[in-house]
Design a protein around this motif. Structure first.
Motif, PDB file in Angstrom:
ATOM      1  N   PHE A 154       0.824  -1.207   0.000  1.00 57.55           N
ATOM      2  CA  PHE A 154       0.000   0.000   0.000  1.00 57.55           C
ATOM      3  C   PHE A 154       0.862   1.263   0.000  1.00 57.55           C
ATOM      4  N   ALA A 155       2.124   1.133  -0.415  1.00 53.54           N
ATOM      5  CA  ALA A 155       3.073   2.242  -0.308  1.00 53.54           C
ATOM      6  C   ALA A 155       2.577   3.495  -1.028  1.00 53.54           C
ATOM      7  N   GLY A 156       2.060   3.337  -2.234  1.00 56.67           N
ATOM      8  CA  GLY A 156       1.604   4.489  -2.996  1.00 56.67           C
ATOM      9  C   GLY A 156       0.463   5.218  -2.308  1.00 56.67           C
ATOM     10  N   SER A 161       4.631   6.833   3.842  1.00 54.90           N
ATOM     11  CA  SER A 161       4.750   7.530   5.126  1.00 54.90           C
ATOM     12  C   SER A 161       4.139   6.709   6.245  1.00 54.90           C
ATOM     13  N   ILE A 162       4.784   6.779   7.404  1.00 59.18           N
ATOM     14  CA  ILE A 162       4.259   6.230   8.658  1.00 59.18           C
ATOM     15  C   ILE A 162       4.271   7.373   9.668  1.00 59.18           C
ATOM     16  N   TYR A 163       3.198   7.510  10.412  1.00 57.66           N
ATOM     17  CA  TYR A 163       3.051   8.638  11.322  1.00 57.66           C
ATOM     18  C   TYR A 163       3.385   8.206  12.759  1.00 57.66           C
ATOM     19  N   GLY A 164       4.320   8.951  13.347  1.00 55.65           N
ATOM     20  CA  GLY A 164       4.706   8.695  14.721  1.00 55.65           C
ATOM     21  C   GLY A 164       4.344   9.859  15.614  1.00 55.65           C
ATOM     22  N   GLN A 174      11.866   2.744  17.017  1.00 58.33           N
ATOM     23  CA  GLN A 174      11.617   1.399  16.479  1.00 58.33           C
ATOM     24  C   GLN A 174      11.282   1.469  14.993  1.00 58.33           C
ATOM     25  N   ILE A 175      10.452   2.444  14.623  1.00 55.09           N
ATOM     26  CA  ILE A 175      10.073   2.598  13.213  1.00 55.09           C
ATOM     27  C   ILE A 175      11.279   3.015  12.378  1.00 55.09           C
ATOM     28  N   LEU A 176      12.070   3.962  12.904  1.00 52.56           N
ATOM     29  CA  LEU A 176      13.273   4.383  12.180  1.00 52.56           C
ATOM     30  C   LEU A 176      14.238   3.218  11.988  1.00 52.56           C
ATOM     31  N   PHE A 184      10.821  -5.504   6.203  1.00 49.56           N
ATOM     32  CA  PHE A 184       9.528  -5.549   5.520  1.00 49.56           C
ATOM     33  C   PHE A 184       9.545  -4.716   4.233  1.00 49.56           C
ATOM     34  N   ASN A 185      10.747  -4.498   3.663  1.00 49.38           N
ATOM     35  CA  ASN A 185      10.929  -3.711   2.440  1.00 49.38           C
ATOM     36  C   ASN A 185      10.412  -2.274   2.603  1.00 49.38           C
ATOM     37  N   LEU A 186      10.621  -1.701   3.755  1.00 51.13           N
ATOM     38  CA  LEU A 186      10.145  -0.344   4.044  1.00 51.13           C
ATOM     39  C   LEU A 186      11.280   0.676   4.009  1.00 51.13           C
ATOM     40  N   GLY A 187      12.368   0.350   3.333  1.00 51.22           N
ATOM     41  CA  GLY A 187      13.504   1.257   3.299  1.00 51.22           C
ATOM     42  C   GLY A 187      13.224   2.577   2.612  1.00 51.22           C
ATOM     43  N   ASP A 188      12.213   2.624   1.723  1.00 47.34           N
ATOM     44  CA  ASP A 188      11.892   3.870   1.029  1.00 47.34           C
ATOM     45  C   ASP A 188      10.790   4.658   1.729  1.00 47.34           C
ATOM     46  N   PHE A 189      10.388   4.227   2.909  1.00 54.10           N
ATOM     47  CA  PHE A 189       9.363   4.950   3.667  1.00 54.10           C
ATOM     48  C   PHE A 189      10.011   6.047   4.497  1.00 54.10           C
ATOM     49  N   LYS A 190       9.194   6.997   4.937  1.00 58.52           N
ATOM     50  CA  LYS A 190       9.653   8.057   5.833  1.00 58.52           C
ATOM     51  C   LYS A 190       8.733   8.115   7.045  1.00 58.52           C
TER      52      LYS A 190
END
Length: 617
Positions: A154-156, A161-164, A174-176, A184-190
Motif C-alpha cells: 500500500f506504499a503508494g 509515510s508512517i506517522y509517529g 523502532q520505526i526508524l 519488511f521492504n520499508l527502506g523507502d518509507f519516511k
C-alpha cells in the motif's frame, strides 16, 4: 538515726537514675529517629514530590491522579514535561523523583543503563493489559493491510509515510530502525514525527477522507473508542508479542523509597486499569478538562479504588490518610476567591475551539485545497533542489553570492559552509529547510510589502493593523501550530503557514517605515512635475525606501529560518527534526551538529540577501 540510715542507701540509686535518664532519653530519640519513617515522619525534602510527564495522555492522566492524591496528603507535587530519555537522565541526576510511564518492553533501551548502574529503581507494575504497535483504520485492515509485511503493498496510497509521535520517542526509534534496516521492504518509507495530538489530528483527517494511514497506536487511550482502529500483526520482533503487549512500571530515583517510605507505600499501592485511564484521558481530550480537574472528578467517582490506593498510607503530618479524607478535600477550598473565579471562567479557549471545529466542519474542501496547493509547491521546490547535482548546486550558490556582492571571500565561505553541511550528513534536511524558508519568505514579501505601502498611504489602516501585528509578533509561536495543525494536518503546510504568520509583521512594519520616511522635498518635487500616484510610488518612494524595505526582507528571511525547529513539531521536516530529536534523547553531538548547520545556513542567507555595501568614494 534510723532516718539517716534509710537515706544513705537511696543516694546511689538517685545518682544512677540521674546518670541513666539522659542515656534512656538519647536512646529513645535514636529509636524514634530510626522508626520515624514507619510512623510517617519523613524528611522535609519529601514534602516536594517531583514527577515526570512524558507528554503522552495516559502518563499525563496517571501523573495527575497521583498528584491529586499527594496534594490531599499534604505533599507538594511538581510535574515536569520531559521526553523519556531526559526523564531517566534527570532521575540519575536526582532532579526527578517519580516516573509512572515506564512502558515495557518498548522502553527497555531507554532505561537499561540506568537500571544497570543503580541510579533508577523499579517500584512495580502499575498497569497490565496495555499494547503499543502500529495501527490502521478498520477499512484499511479490511482491504488487506493486516500485517507489517502488507505495508509495502500500500506504499503508494500511504505516500510512503508512517506517522509517529514526538521525535526521539522509543516507538519512533523502532520505526526508524525498521526503515534503516529495510525490514519488511520499508527502506523507502519516511517517518512523520510530530506529537501525540498531531498524529491523532492526521488520523482524524485520513478517516474523514477514508484514506489509508499507518500510525503508532496504543491502549489504553481514547483513540480506541474514538476511531475504528485495528492493530497490525507481524511486529513481534520490534514491538513485542501480542500486538506490542506491554506492562507499565513505576520508577523512582535510587534511594527514594528508603528516604520517603510513605510516598513509596502509595506508589506500591497504585494499580491502574486500561478502562480507568481511558476515562480520565477522555475527560482531558474530549471534554477539554485540565488533567487536575479530570483526575479529581474521577477520584470522586471511584472512592473504593481511591481507598485501596491509600491503604496504609499516612498524611505528611503522620495522621492516617483514610481517616482524614473528608478533611483533606477542604484544603483547596481555602483558596475560595481563586476557585470562585475559576468556576466562573470566561470561555475564551472553548469559544476558539468551537469556532475552529465549525470552520473545520464546513470548510474541509477549502482547507484541503490550500493544503494540496501549498504542499505541492513546497515538495516540488524541494524535489527540484534535490534533482540538481549537489556539486552544481553548491557552485550555483557560490556564483550567486559573487554576482550579488562581488566578493570572492563570501563565495568561498558559501561553498565551504555547504560542503561542511554535506559532510555532516544534513544535506537533504538543509534542502528541505531552504525550500520552506524561501517559500515562506516569498509569501511574506508578496503580502507584507503591499500592505506596508497601503498602510503608509492610509494612517487609519495602519492604526487598525498595529494591534494585529503586535499580536502576531508576541503570541507564542506554538499557539499558531494548534489551529493550523487541526485545519491543514501534518506536514509542511502548517509549518509554512505558521512561519508566514510569524514573519509577516517584519516586511509590513519596515515597508511602512521606509515609505513614511521618504523626504517631504522629494514628494513635493514629484508633485510639482505632475507625477501620477503610480509614478510617485515607483520613481520616488520605492527607490528612496529600498534600503529599509530590503532590510525588512532580510529580517523576514531570518525570522522564517528561526521557525525551522518549531515547524519540525508538526512534521515539516528539515533541520529542526534532528534538533528536536537530539533534545528529546539527550544527544549532545547530534544537537550541536544540526544547530551548527542551521547557523551556517542562516549566515549564508543573511549575507546573500542583504544589500551590497557601497564603497566610500
Amino acid at each position: 538515726m534510723t532516718g539517716k540510715q534509710s537515706q544513705q542507701p537511696g543516694r546511689p540509686c538517685a545518682r544512677r537514675r540521674s546518670v541513666l535518664a539522659p542515656i534512656f532519653l538519647i536512646g529513645a530519640l535514636i529509636v524514634l529517629t530510626l522508626a520515624g519513617p514507619a510512623y510517617g515522619i519523613e524528611p522535609d525534602s519529601c514534602k516536594t514530590v517531583r514527577l515526570a510527564d512524558i507528554g503522552w495522555t495516559d502518563v499525563t492522566a496517571t501523573t495527575a491522579l497521583v498528584s491529586n492524591l499527594l496534594k490531599e496528603l499534604g505533599y507538594e507535587p511538581q510535574v515536569t514535561v520531559l521526553s523519556v530519555p531526559v526523564t531517566y537522565a534527570s532521575m540519575k541526576n536526582k532532579d526527578i523523583d517519580v516516573f509512572l510511564g515506564n512502558w515495557m518492553p518498548s522502553q527497555e533501551a531507554d532505561r537499561r543503563s540506568f537500571i544497570a548502574d543503580g541510579s533508577v529503581e523499579v517500584v512495580g507494575v502499575n498497569l497490565v493489559g496495555a499494547k503499543y504497535t502500529l495501527g490502521v483504520p478498520a477499512y484499511s485492515y479490511d482491504a488487506g493491510l493486516k500485517d507489517f509485511a502488507d505495508i509495502q503493498r500500500f506504499a503508494g496510497a500511504l505516500n510512503h509515510s508512517i506517522y509517529g509521535i514526538e521525535p526521539g520517542n522509543d516507538g519512533n526509534r523502532q520505526i526508524l530502525g525498521i526503515i534503516a534496516h529495510n525490514e519488511f521492504n520499508l527502506g523507502d518509507f519516511k517517518l512523520i514525527e510530530s506529537s501525540e495530538q498531531g498524529m491523532l489530528a492526521e488520523v482524524e483527517r485520513a478517516i474523514r477522507a477514508h484514506a489509508p494511514i499507518v500510525f503508532l497506536a496504543w491502549d489504553p487511550h481514547p483513540m480506541n473508542m474514538r476511531f475504528p482502529i485495528r492493530y497490525l500483526s507481524g511486529g513481534d520482533a520490534t514491538f513485542g508479542p501480542n500486538y506490542g503487549g506491554a506492562t507499565v512500571l513505576t520508577n523512582t530515583r535510587a534511594g527514594y523509597l528508603q528516604q520517603c517510605p510513605n510516598v513509596g507505600r502509595l506508589l506500591k499501592n497504585l494499580q491502574f486499569t486500561p478502562r480507568g485511564e481511558s476515562e480520565v484521558m477522555g475527560a482531558i481530550l474530549d471534554r477539554h478538562e485540565t488533567p487536575a480537574a479530570a483526575a479529581a472528578e474521577w477520584l470522586k467517582a471511584h472512592p473504593s479504588i481511591k481507598a485501596q490506593w491509600l491503604a496504609g498510607v499516612l498524611r505528611s503530618d503522620g495522621q492516617p490518610a483514610l481517616g482524614r479524607l473528608a478533611d483533606s478535600t477542604g484544603l483547596t477550598d481555602r483558596q475560595g476567591f481563586e476557585k470562585w473565579m475559576t468556576r466562573h471562567k470566561i470561555p475564551v479557549g472553548d469559544s476558539v475551539a468551537v469556532m475552529i471545529d465549525y470552520v473545520k466542519a464546513h470548510g474541509t474542501a477549502f482547507f484541503d485545497g490550500i493544503s494540496t496547493l501549498v504542499g505541492t509547491s513546497v515538495n516540488g521546490f524541494t524535489a527540484l533542489l534535490r534533482a540538481i547535482p549537489s556539486p552544481l548546486l553548491i557552485l550555483l550558490a557560490a556564483a550567486l553570492a559573487w554576482v550579488l556582492h562581488r566578493s570572492l571571500a563570501l563565495a568561498a565561505f558559501v561553498a565551504a559552509a555547504l560542503l561542511f553541511i554535506m559532510n555532516q550528513g544534513y544535506w537533504v534536511a538543509t534542502l528541505e529547510t531552504l525550500s520552506l524558508v524561501m517559500l515562506s519568505a516569498l509569501v511574506s514579501a508578496l503580502v507584507g510589502v503591499p500592505l506596508g505601502i497601503a498602510a503608509a498611504h492610509r494612517p487609519r489602516l495602519y492604526a487598525a493593523m498595529r494591534p494585529v501585528l503586535d499580536l502576531m509578533q508576541t503570541l507564542p509561536t506554538f499557539v499558531y501550530l494548534i489551529p493550523t495543525l487541526v485545519l491543514f494536518g501534518l506536514g509542511v503546510v502548517p509549518g509554512l503557514i505558521s512561519t508566514v504568520i510569524f514573519a509577516l509583521p517584519a516586511p509590513i512594519r519596515l515597508t511602512y517605515l521606509g515609505i513614511s520616511s521618504v523626504p517631504r522635498s522629494l514628494i513635493e518635487a514629484g508633485q510639482a512635475f505632475g507625477a501620477t500616484g503610480t509614478q510617485m510610488l515607483f520613481k520616488i518612494e520605492l527607490p528612496s525606501a529600498a534600503a529599509t524595505i530590503l532590510a525588512g526582507l532580510t529580517q523576514c528571511i531570518m525570522l522564517c529560518l528561526s521557525m525551522v525547529v518549531i515547524a519540525a513539531l508538526v512534521g515539516a521536516g528539515g533541520l529542526g527534526v534532528p534538533v528536536v530529536r537530539a533534545l528529546n534523547t539527550v544527544q549532545i553531538g547530534m544537537g550541536f551538529e544540526a544547530g551548527f548547520a542551521i547557523v551556517l545556513l542562516a549566515i549564508i542567507l543573511d549575507r546573500i540577501s542583504r544589500p551590497r555595501e557601497k564603497k566610500p568614494s
